[in-house]
Design a protein around this motif. Sequence first.
Motif, PDB file in Angstrom:
ATOM      1  N   LEU A 142       0.828  -1.208   0.000  1.00 35.31           N
ATOM      2  CA  LEU A 142       0.000   0.000   0.000  1.00 35.31           C
ATOM      3  C   LEU A 142       0.863   1.259   0.000  1.00 35.31           C
ATOM      4  CD1 LEU A 142      -1.873  -2.197   1.790  1.00 35.31           C
ATOM      5  CD2 LEU A 142      -3.351  -0.213   1.781  1.00 35.31           C
ATOM      6  N   ASN A 143       0.364   2.268  -0.688  1.00 37.53           N
ATOM      7  CA  ASN A 143       1.023   3.567  -0.705  1.00 37.53           C
ATOM      8  C   ASN A 143      -0.041   4.646  -0.714  1.00 37.53           C
ATOM      9  OD1 ASN A 143       1.970   5.991  -2.610  1.00 37.53           O
ATOM     10  ND2 ASN A 143       3.729   5.224  -1.506  1.00 37.53           N
ATOM     11  N   ASP A 144      -0.013   5.486   0.318  1.00 44.11           N
ATOM     12  CA  ASP A 144      -0.939   6.614   0.397  1.00 44.11           C
ATOM     13  C   ASP A 144      -2.397   6.169   0.264  1.00 44.11           C
ATOM     14  OD1 ASP A 144      -1.547   9.283   0.756  1.00 44.11           O
ATOM     15  OD2 ASP A 144      -1.409   9.782  -1.369  1.00 44.11           O
ATOM     16  N   GLY A 145      -2.742   5.053   0.941  1.00 45.04           N
ATOM     17  CA  GLY A 145      -4.122   4.591   0.965  1.00 45.04           C
ATOM     18  C   GLY A 145      -4.574   3.800  -0.237  1.00 45.04           C
ATOM     19  N   GLU A 146      -3.665   3.535  -1.186  1.00 45.69           N
ATOM     20  CA  GLU A 146      -4.024   2.788  -2.389  1.00 45.69           C
ATOM     21  C   GLU A 146      -3.161   1.533  -2.519  1.00 45.69           C
ATOM     22  OE1 GLU A 146      -5.245   5.775  -5.804  1.00 45.69           O
ATOM     23  OE2 GLU A 146      -3.368   6.438  -4.890  1.00 45.69           O
ATOM     24  N   ILE A 147      -3.697   0.511  -3.196  1.00 44.41           N
ATOM     25  CA  ILE A 147      -2.897  -0.688  -3.454  1.00 44.41           C
ATOM     26  C   ILE A 147      -1.924  -0.377  -4.576  1.00 44.41           C
ATOM     27  CG2 ILE A 147      -2.924  -3.075  -4.275  1.00 44.41           C
ATOM     28  CD1 ILE A 147      -5.537  -3.473  -2.777  1.00 44.41           C
ATOM     29  N   PHE A 148      -0.663  -0.368  -4.224  1.00 46.31           N
ATOM     30  CA  PHE A 148       0.402  -0.024  -5.164  1.00 46.31           C
ATOM     31  C   PHE A 148       0.827  -1.254  -5.959  1.00 46.31           C
ATOM     32  CE2 PHE A 148       5.017   0.820  -5.919  1.00 46.31           C
ATOM     33  CZ  PHE A 148       4.873   1.967  -6.677  1.00 46.31           C
ATOM     34  N   GLU A 149       0.795  -2.428  -5.282  1.00 41.53           N
ATOM     35  CA  GLU A 149       1.175  -3.674  -5.944  1.00 41.53           C
ATOM     36  C   GLU A 149       0.571  -4.856  -5.196  1.00 41.53           C
ATOM     37  OE1 GLU A 149       4.712  -4.691  -8.774  1.00 41.53           O
ATOM     38  OE2 GLU A 149       5.385  -3.930  -6.845  1.00 41.53           O
ATOM     39  N   ASP A 150       0.166  -5.887  -5.943  1.00 42.86           N
ATOM     40  CA  ASP A 150      -0.407  -7.108  -5.372  1.00 42.86           C
ATOM     41  C   ASP A 150       0.203  -8.292  -6.121  1.00 42.86           C
ATOM     42  OD1 ASP A 150      -1.921  -9.209  -4.470  1.00 42.86           O
ATOM     43  OD2 ASP A 150      -3.866  -8.229  -4.752  1.00 42.86           O
ATOM     44  N   ALA A 152      13.552  -3.017  -3.934  1.00 47.06           N
ATOM     45  CA  ALA A 152      13.087  -2.366  -5.164  1.00 47.06           C
ATOM     46  C   ALA A 152      11.812  -1.575  -4.936  1.00 47.06           C
ATOM     47  CB  ALA A 152      12.872  -3.415  -6.256  1.00 47.06           C
ATOM     48  N   ILE A 153      10.896  -2.150  -4.141  1.00 49.79           N
ATOM     49  CA  ILE A 153       9.597  -1.510  -3.937  1.00 49.79           C
ATOM     50  C   ILE A 153       9.728  -0.227  -3.145  1.00 49.79           C
ATOM     51  CG2 ILE A 153       8.774  -2.599  -1.809  1.00 49.79           C
ATOM     52  CD1 ILE A 153       6.710  -2.291  -4.994  1.00 49.79           C
ATOM     53  N   PHE A 154      10.696  -0.182  -2.228  1.00 51.62           N
ATOM     54  CA  PHE A 154      10.949   1.056  -1.497  1.00 51.62           C
ATOM     55  C   PHE A 154      11.299   2.175  -2.478  1.00 51.62           C
ATOM     56  CE2 PHE A 154      11.898  -1.209   2.665  1.00 51.62           C
ATOM     57  CZ  PHE A 154      10.841  -0.614   3.319  1.00 51.62           C
ATOM     58  N   LYS A 155      12.116   1.841  -3.471  1.00 51.96           N
ATOM     59  CA  LYS A 155      12.530   2.833  -4.469  1.00 51.96           C
ATOM     60  C   LYS A 155      11.352   3.238  -5.346  1.00 51.96           C
ATOM     61  CE  LYS A 155      17.386   1.493  -4.647  1.00 51.96           C
ATOM     62  NZ  LYS A 155      18.459   0.884  -5.445  1.00 51.96           N
ATOM     63  N   GLU A 156      10.512   2.235  -5.723  1.00 49.70           N
ATOM     64  CA  GLU A 156       9.329   2.518  -6.538  1.00 49.70           C
ATOM     65  C   GLU A 156       8.402   3.486  -5.809  1.00 49.70           C
ATOM     66  OE1 GLU A 156       8.250   1.477  -9.534  1.00 49.70           O
ATOM     67  OE2 GLU A 156      10.011   0.282 -10.023  1.00 49.70           O
ATOM     68  N   GLU A 157       8.207   3.207  -4.516  1.00 46.53           N
ATOM     69  CA  GLU A 157       7.339   4.057  -3.715  1.00 46.53           C
ATOM     70  C   GLU A 157       7.893   5.467  -3.647  1.00 46.53           C
ATOM     71  OE1 GLU A 157       6.874   3.996   0.781  1.00 46.53           O
ATOM     72  OE2 GLU A 157       5.161   2.807   0.153  1.00 46.53           O
ATOM     73  N   LEU A 158       9.185   5.562  -3.547  1.00 44.18           N
ATOM     74  CA  LEU A 158       9.836   6.865  -3.466  1.00 44.18           C
ATOM     75  C   LEU A 158       9.598   7.671  -4.733  1.00 44.18           C
ATOM     76  CD1 LEU A 158      11.696   8.757  -1.892  1.00 44.18           C
ATOM     77  CD2 LEU A 158      13.632   7.590  -2.910  1.00 44.18           C
ATOM     78  N   VAL A 159       9.654   6.995  -5.887  1.00 47.03           N
ATOM     79  CA  VAL A 159       9.431   7.670  -7.174  1.00 47.03           C
ATOM     80  C   VAL A 159       8.035   8.271  -7.203  1.00 47.03           C
ATOM     81  CG1 VAL A 159       9.148   7.269  -9.655  1.00 47.03           C
ATOM     82  CG2 VAL A 159      11.087   6.266  -8.463  1.00 47.03           C
ATOM     83  N   VAL A 160       7.050   7.516  -6.684  1.00 44.64           N
ATOM     84  CA  VAL A 160       5.663   7.994  -6.656  1.00 44.64           C
ATOM     85  C   VAL A 160       5.539   9.247  -5.796  1.00 44.64           C
ATOM     86  CG1 VAL A 160       3.331   7.403  -5.878  1.00 44.64           C
ATOM     87  CG2 VAL A 160       4.697   5.714  -7.075  1.00 44.64           C
ATOM     88  N   GLU A 161       6.272   9.279  -4.697  1.00 43.15           N
ATOM     89  CA  GLU A 161       6.137  10.376  -3.737  1.00 43.15           C
ATOM     90  C   GLU A 161       6.970  11.616  -4.079  1.00 43.15           C
ATOM     91  OE1 GLU A 161       6.988   8.665   0.038  1.00 43.15           O
ATOM     92  OE2 GLU A 161       5.028   7.720   0.189  1.00 43.15           O
TER      93      GLU A 161
END
Length: 431
Positions: free
Chosen positions: A204-212, A231-240
């Motif tokens: 989850l990221n910011d209340g939404e399902i980012f990946e399942d 990797a997902i930490f970096k992906e989340e960072l790109v979104v933010e």
Amino acid sequence: MDLKTPIVELSNVSKIYNKQIWALKKIDLKIYRGECVSLLGSNGSGKTTLLRIIGNNLKNTTGTINYNLEEENILKGIGLQKREQAWPNGFKVKDINDLWIRIYDVNDLEWINKLKDVFGVNEVEEKYLNKLSIVKLQIYAIFLSFISKPELVLIDELSSDIDFKYEEKITNFFKEYLEEGNTLILNSPSYYFLENLTDRVVYLNDGEIFEDLSIKEVKKEYKSVMEYTKAIFKEELVVEKKIKNKSKFFSTMISKTEGYSNVLQAIIEQLEAQENCNEKVLSRLKEVYFSILDLNTSIDNLSVSYINADSIKIISKKIKLTMKLINKLTINYRYKKYHKTLSGIEKFLSKELKRTFANDKVIVNGDVLSITMSQSEKKQLEKLKEKYIKEEQKIIRRKILKQQFKKQKDMKSKNNPVQESLKEVTTDENK
């Protein structure tokens, strides 16, 4: 028992607090029988809110939730371990045991005795609840969530501080529970449980399902859960990354935490390559690795977003948690080989980062921020502050003097109108 039918299905589920704060945004999710799902994501991403809504403990604002339980009583069919554990004074563990057994009308003593053995309840039955440690309370809360023999259990906190002996017992019990067609949902489990139990991760990221993704998909794409998490930490960072206000202070912290995470990753990879690798040593080192990685991501996020008191507190908590994990390792003989590396990381966390996020507040881009500075930088900053204040005082004094002069001039004109008239005549003649 239909394993293909979701045990719980969420459609367009949202949760809004105070009519303006979106904790969850239009969640569509199906959870199946016999699977263990781990919810991942940074603090504030909506994991606990989602868990409580699925657990029928919190009402969703919009959307629908459908349960396919064999048990008609939903309170018995779902077990929920809550993060907060506040018990009134005067209650012993055995008092609550008896109360829960009566509430859920449990007659299967064999089941209760099995649970007591798995979760170490026999050892603490005569103790008062308010005297138990936080970890013991967490484990006890999991025990209570299983009393009614639920088909779906949701665990909000599965601590990395759990003793080795219980870690293994709990894992084996969970595996048996899942094999019987029941379902587990874990909120940010420790690496040990993530690696040994999880069939699927929902990020989850910011209340939404980012990946399942299923664990098979994770390993196919990322080779291991560790690489996926990194990797997902970096992906989340790109979104933010919406606001760029990088500073040299943040860069220093980020580069150091990155350096330490790389050192630990190299040690972990060496251990994994060994034939007779000690799994528990490996698991504990991975706990530290992920904690530092999470800390690095939080600092990086802070460097590209607006700074507030809550974000500072979150990082302070993560620093303390990482230090706690390291301290546990450095007093254990199994980790003697890595003491120098771990002590170096602990020193950096305690001497630099911990102090940094508690003191030395300065203004950066309009926000209050704690930063790491050397003594010379601090002195230089103080001088600049002093110089700035003096300049401001000069400007203020000039403005005050100017206003006083104008006021005096206006007063003289009012008190001596003849003189003012003569001045005007003189001025006209000169023209």
